[in-house]
Design a protein around this motif. Structure first.
Motif, PDB file in Angstrom:
ATOM      1  N   TYR A  53       0.837  -1.220   0.000  1.00 45.33           N
ATOM      2  CA  TYR A  53       0.000   0.000   0.000  1.00 45.33           C
ATOM      3  C   TYR A  53       0.863   1.258   0.000  1.00 45.33           C
ATOM      4  CZ  TYR A  53      -4.805  -1.670   0.276  1.00 45.33           C
ATOM      5  OH  TYR A  53      -6.030  -2.205  -0.034  1.00 45.33           O
ATOM      6  N   ILE A  82      -8.550   8.913  -6.300  1.00 48.11           N
ATOM      7  CA  ILE A  82      -8.206   7.547  -5.890  1.00 48.11           C
ATOM      8  C   ILE A  82      -7.477   6.781  -7.002  1.00 48.11           C
ATOM      9  CG2 ILE A  82     -10.347   6.345  -6.533  1.00 48.11           C
ATOM     10  CD1 ILE A  82     -10.299   5.337  -3.488  1.00 48.11           C
ATOM     11  N   HIS A  89      -1.478  13.049  -7.805  1.00 45.18           N
ATOM     12  CA  HIS A  89      -2.217  12.729  -6.588  1.00 45.18           C
ATOM     13  C   HIS A  89      -1.907  13.723  -5.475  1.00 45.18           C
ATOM     14  CE1 HIS A  89      -2.778  10.860  -2.621  1.00 45.18           C
ATOM     15  NE2 HIS A  89      -3.916  10.488  -3.168  1.00 45.18           N
ATOM     16  N   ARG A  93      -4.706  15.807  -3.577  1.00 49.86           N
ATOM     17  CA  ARG A  93      -4.930  15.519  -2.154  1.00 49.86           C
ATOM     18  C   ARG A  93      -4.793  16.797  -1.321  1.00 49.86           C
ATOM     19  NH1 ARG A  93      -5.809  10.379   1.083  1.00 49.86           N
ATOM     20  NH2 ARG A  93      -5.441  11.094   3.154  1.00 49.86           N
ATOM     21  N   ILE A 143     -23.335  12.354   3.317  1.00 52.70           N
ATOM     22  CA  ILE A 143     -22.480  12.832   2.218  1.00 52.70           C
ATOM     23  C   ILE A 143     -23.236  13.894   1.413  1.00 52.70           C
ATOM     24  CG2 ILE A 143     -21.296  12.158   0.066  1.00 52.70           C
ATOM     25  CD1 ILE A 143     -19.952  10.741   2.231  1.00 52.70           C
ATOM     26  N   ALA A 238     -17.107   5.550  -2.054  1.00 55.65           N
ATOM     27  CA  ALA A 238     -16.062   5.383  -1.041  1.00 55.65           C
ATOM     28  C   ALA A 238     -16.570   5.753   0.343  1.00 55.65           C
ATOM     29  CB  ALA A 238     -14.845   6.248  -1.388  1.00 55.65           C
ATOM     30  N   GLY A 239     -17.451   6.742   0.405  1.00 50.09           N
ATOM     31  CA  GLY A 239     -17.828   7.272   1.716  1.00 50.09           C
ATOM     32  C   GLY A 239     -19.160   6.773   2.223  1.00 50.09           C
ATOM     33  N   THR A 242     -19.308   2.136   2.246  1.00 48.49           N
ATOM     34  CA  THR A 242     -18.429   1.537   3.248  1.00 48.49           C
ATOM     35  C   THR A 242     -19.022   1.644   4.660  1.00 48.49           C
ATOM     36  OG1 THR A 242     -17.287   3.642   3.140  1.00 48.49           O
ATOM     37  CG2 THR A 242     -16.221   1.775   2.058  1.00 48.49           C
ATOM     38  N   ASN A 285     -14.022  -2.539   2.995  1.00 46.26           N
ATOM     39  CA  ASN A 285     -13.271  -2.555   1.754  1.00 46.26           C
ATOM     40  C   ASN A 285     -12.255  -3.693   1.880  1.00 46.26           C
ATOM     41  OD1 ASN A 285     -10.877  -0.291   0.215  1.00 46.26           O
ATOM     42  ND2 ASN A 285     -12.278  -1.678  -0.730  1.00 46.26           N
ATOM     43  N   ARG A 290      -4.020  -3.038  -7.684  1.00 43.68           N
ATOM     44  CA  ARG A 290      -2.996  -2.138  -8.208  1.00 43.68           C
ATOM     45  C   ARG A 290      -2.417  -2.736  -9.493  1.00 43.68           C
ATOM     46  NH1 ARG A 290      -4.877   1.024  -4.454  1.00 43.68           N
ATOM     47  NH2 ARG A 290      -3.483   1.911  -2.900  1.00 43.68           N
ATOM     48  N   ALA A 342      -7.733  -1.291   7.554  1.00 45.35           N
ATOM     49  CA  ALA A 342      -9.087  -1.077   7.014  1.00 45.35           C
ATOM     50  C   ALA A 342      -9.201   0.208   6.205  1.00 45.35           C
ATOM     51  CB  ALA A 342     -10.097  -1.070   8.152  1.00 45.35           C
ATOM     52  N   PHE A 343      -8.446   1.226   6.573  1.00 45.64           N
ATOM     53  CA  PHE A 343      -8.496   2.486   5.829  1.00 45.64           C
ATOM     54  C   PHE A 343      -7.331   2.613   4.845  1.00 45.64           C
ATOM     55  CE2 PHE A 343     -10.967   4.035   9.645  1.00 45.64           C
ATOM     56  CZ  PHE A 343     -12.164   4.239   8.962  1.00 45.64           C
ATOM     57  N   GLY A 344      -6.680   1.509   4.545  1.00 51.20           N
ATOM     58  CA  GLY A 344      -5.537   1.561   3.642  1.00 51.20           C
ATOM     59  C   GLY A 344      -4.332   2.156   4.372  1.00 51.20           C
ATOM     60  N   HIS A 348      -2.760   7.035  -0.381  1.00 51.96           N
ATOM     61  CA  HIS A 348      -4.204   6.988  -0.656  1.00 51.96           C
ATOM     62  C   HIS A 348      -5.025   6.656   0.583  1.00 51.96           C
ATOM     63  CE1 HIS A 348      -4.174   7.450  -5.014  1.00 51.96           C
ATOM     64  NE2 HIS A 348      -3.086   6.700  -5.027  1.00 51.96           N
ATOM     65  N   CYS A 350      -7.411   6.446   3.632  1.00 54.64           N
ATOM     66  CA  CYS A 350      -8.753   7.041   3.558  1.00 54.64           C
ATOM     67  C   CYS A 350      -8.821   8.489   4.046  1.00 54.64           C
ATOM     68  CB  CYS A 350      -9.712   6.183   4.377  1.00 54.64           C
ATOM     69  SG  CYS A 350     -11.396   6.792   4.287  1.00 54.64           S
ATOM     70  N   GLY A 352     -11.528  10.068   4.411  1.00 50.91           N
ATOM     71  CA  GLY A 352     -12.733  10.240   5.237  1.00 50.91           C
ATOM     72  C   GLY A 352     -12.704   9.430   6.522  1.00 50.91           C
TER      73      GLY A 352
HETATM   74  C1  HEM Z   1     -15.875   2.524   7.163  1.00 50.04           C
HETATM   75  C2  HEM Z   1     -15.776   3.397   6.202  1.00 50.04           C
HETATM   76  C3  HEM Z   1     -14.647   3.506   5.215  1.00 50.04           C
HETATM   77  C4  HEM Z   1     -13.702   2.580   4.858  1.00 50.04           C
HETATM   78  C5  HEM Z   1     -13.519   1.170   5.369  1.00 50.04           C
HETATM   79  C6  HEM Z   1     -12.849   3.218   3.864  1.00 50.04           C
HETATM   80  C7  HEM Z   1     -11.753   2.618   3.265  1.00 50.04           C
HETATM   81  C8  HEM Z   1     -10.885   3.246   2.404  1.00 50.04           C
HETATM   82  C9  HEM Z   1      -9.679   2.676   1.856  1.00 50.04           C
HETATM   83  C10 HEM Z   1      -9.176   1.266   2.143  1.00 50.04           C
HETATM   84  C11 HEM Z   1      -9.101   3.590   1.050  1.00 50.04           C
HETATM   85  C12 HEM Z   1      -7.786   3.434   0.278  1.00 50.04           C
HETATM   86  C13 HEM Z   1      -8.000   3.064  -1.158  1.00 50.04           C
HETATM   87  C14 HEM Z   1      -6.715   2.798  -1.885  1.00 50.04           C
HETATM   88  O1  HEM Z   1      -5.640   2.740  -1.286  1.00 50.04           O
HETATM   89  O2  HEM Z   1      -6.776   2.595  -3.101  1.00 50.04           O
HETATM   90  C15 HEM Z   1      -9.943   4.769   1.064  1.00 50.04           C
HETATM   91  C16 HEM Z   1      -9.705   5.907   0.350  1.00 50.04           C
HETATM   92  C17 HEM Z   1     -10.571   6.990   0.330  1.00 50.04           C
HETATM   93  N1  HEM Z   1     -11.687   7.167   1.115  1.00 50.04           N
HETATM   94 FE1  HEM Z   1     -12.422   5.898   2.460  1.00 50.04          FE
HETATM   95  N2  HEM Z   1     -13.315   4.494   3.644  1.00 50.04           N
HETATM   96  C18 HEM Z   1     -14.398   4.703   4.454  1.00 50.04           C
HETATM   97  C19 HEM Z   1     -15.147   5.855   4.546  1.00 50.04           C
HETATM   98  C20 HEM Z   1     -14.923   7.013   3.836  1.00 50.04           C
HETATM   99  C21 HEM Z   1     -15.681   8.231   3.978  1.00 50.04           C
HETATM  100  C22 HEM Z   1     -16.815   8.465   4.977  1.00 50.04           C
HETATM  101  C23 HEM Z   1     -15.184   9.114   3.040  1.00 50.04           C
HETATM  102  C24 HEM Z   1     -15.578  10.520   2.731  1.00 50.04           C
HETATM  103  C25 HEM Z   1     -16.697  11.063   2.973  1.00 50.04           C
HETATM  104  C26 HEM Z   1     -14.107   8.424   2.352  1.00 50.04           C
HETATM  105  C27 HEM Z   1     -13.365   8.972   1.340  1.00 50.04           C
HETATM  106  C28 HEM Z   1     -12.240   8.393   0.780  1.00 50.04           C
HETATM  107  C29 HEM Z   1     -11.452   9.017  -0.258  1.00 50.04           C
HETATM  108  C30 HEM Z   1     -11.713  10.378  -0.915  1.00 50.04           C
HETATM  109  C31 HEM Z   1     -10.401   8.148  -0.548  1.00 50.04           C
HETATM  110  C32 HEM Z   1      -9.295   8.341  -1.578  1.00 50.04           C
HETATM  111  C33 HEM Z   1      -8.088   8.994  -0.957  1.00 50.04           C
HETATM  112  C34 HEM Z   1      -6.938   9.143  -1.919  1.00 50.04           C
HETATM  113  O3  HEM Z   1      -6.923   8.520  -2.989  1.00 50.04           O
HETATM  114  O4  HEM Z   1      -6.016   9.923  -1.592  1.00 50.04           O
HETATM  115  N3  HEM Z   1     -13.983   7.165   2.859  1.00 50.04           N
HETATM  116  N4  HEM Z   1     -11.014   4.536   1.925  1.00 50.04           N
END
Ligand code: HEM
Length: 404
Positions: A53, A82, A89, A93, A143, A238-239, A242, A285, A290, A342-344, A348, A350, A352
């Protein structure tokens, strides 16, 4: 010792219905798994997934995040954050982070809480569906409220997101209906951004229009209408999907580990820990795909350049080498060790995450009051078949009278 052939098919019923046994075998037998059927590789061990990652030079996002797009090997024409690699990026960002500051997210708390209460109030405690009647709705409302989407379009936007993510068993490419849904959503957001350029409001789209950064190259310092529309449409998937999956699946996990619900009921200060454990245990997620930029040697296998590589964070989060007793759901787990993925991780990770944590914690708090004791109709729980996102589409629940 099992002798059946190890098959990881991310478009199969077995995968959608719960992939953890397959993950265990992948980590053990084929840490660099190769799919002959689809011609992709998959990393499943924490020790491999986490660095991958972070390593955007080896594992590029610019050709998409799902098998259908990555295997085409074309740089995505959708310049959504993303699917950008640096330096684009970094630029994007920095711009969108301007509207995702901790303070901006914290200011949303009352609105978030009100949306959760609004939907929970409509639920019938004697029998309801945690997903269909509750968790499918409030994240998209949040959202939409944040972005400034007028009320009358919100249901349609949620349906478009569902259609675009849905996959039939064995279906890899997006369906025609899915493509149409993406186009319609983009058209809608594009129009909304144009409207906000003319009439700014107190919402995120108007703030994204205003956002500006200093640049030392000749790129524009602000976002285009198209870039903002793409960002808005990304947030729908994404938001919203999830959070819907995390909260919607929570009763299933707690019903399997009822002592954990009792513990949480007795001590609400454990809610943030419960959210972290839910994220680790059933990551909404499960993976991101990749594109390998050069040959990679790992565990005696060569991943050639130009191949889709699945980064299986859902498996890494259940890796016994990273977490003690990973298949046990324990809200009081010691979190001093490896962070859940979980959020990466990396560039990239997350954007959010703070909002997702806030929404989930507030929802859990209200659910603890609403259903201090409950039962899940396990026989009628069904899971979604989607790419990247995993979880339930239906979780029938009944609130039980409290036993003294
Ligand atoms: C439990 C809820 C969530 C989970 C598990 C989650 C998970 C993830 C993961 C794993 C990524 C990385 C993707 C990658 O590396 O390709 C990501 C990216 C992202 N998430 Fe979340 N997400 C959640 C909620 C949210 C919320 C609430 C928002 C916005 C309102 C959000 C906005 C984004 C955005 C904009 C990215 C892209 C960031 C980038 O590319 O720099 N996510 N999320």
């Amino acid at each position: 010792m099992t002798h059946t052939k190890l098959v990881f098919d991310p478009f199969s019923r077995e995968f959608f219905d719960g992939p953890y046994d397959i993950y265990a075998r992948m980590r053990e037998e084929a840490p660099v798994y190769y799919s002959e059927e689809y011609d992709f590789y998959a990393l499943s061990r924490y020790e491999d997934v986490a660095p991958a990652y972070r390593d955007f030079e080896t594992y590029s996002s610019a050709r998409g995040l799902d098998l259908a797009t990555v295997r085409k090997g074309e740089i995505s024409s959708f310049k959504s954050i993303i699917v950008l690699d640096p330096p684009e990026h970094r630029h994007m960002r920095r711009l969108v982070s301007k509207v995702f500051t901790p303070r901006a997210i914290n200011d949303l708390r009352d609105m978030v809480d009100a949306q959760i209460v609004r939907y929970l109030d409509r639920v019938d405690p004697t029998g309801f569906d945690m997903v269909q009647d509750f968790s499918a709705y409030f994240p998209m409302e949040i959202i939409s409220e944040m972005l400034g989407v007028p009320m009358e379009y919100r249901t349609q936007l949620r349906l478009w997101t569902d259609v675009s993510l849905h996959r039939e068993i064995g279906q890899i490419e997006m369906s025609e209906a899915g493509t149409d849904a993406v186009v319609e959503a983009m058209r809608f957001y594009y129009g909304l951004v144009k409207e906000r350029r003319a009439n700014p409001q107190d919402d995120m789209i108007s703030k994204l229009i205003e956002a500006e950064i200093e640049r030392d190259d000749d790129q524009p310092p602000t976002l285009t209408t198209m870039e903002i529309a793409m960002f808005a449409s990304l947030l729908g998937g994404a938001g919203a999907e999830t959070v819907a999956k995390l909260v919607g699946g929570a009763p299933v996990t707690f019903a399997r580990f009822p002592e954990q619900w009792a513990k949480l009921r007795d001590d609400h200060s454990l809610i943030p820990d419960a959210v972290e454990e839910l994220l680790r245990f059933e990551s909404p997620n499960q993976y991101n795909v990749r594109y390998s930029m050069h040959d990679v040697e790992l565990h005696g296998v060569t991943i050639p350049a130009g191949k889709p590589v699945f980064l299986m964070l859902g498996s890494a989060n259940r890796d016994p080498a990273a977490f003690d007793e990973p298949d046990v759901f324990d809200i009081e787990r010691d979190r001093g060790g490896r962070p859940s993925l979980a959020f990466g991780l990396g560039i990239h990770s997350c954007l959010g995450a703070a909002l997702a944590r806030m929404e989930s914690a507030l929802a859990l708090g209200h659910l603890l009051d609403f259903m201090p004791e409950f039962e899940v109709d396990f026989d009628n729980c069904t899971r979604v078949s989607m790419q990247n996102v995993a979880g339930y589409e239906s979780v029938p629940v009944r609130v039980r009278a409290r036993q003294q």
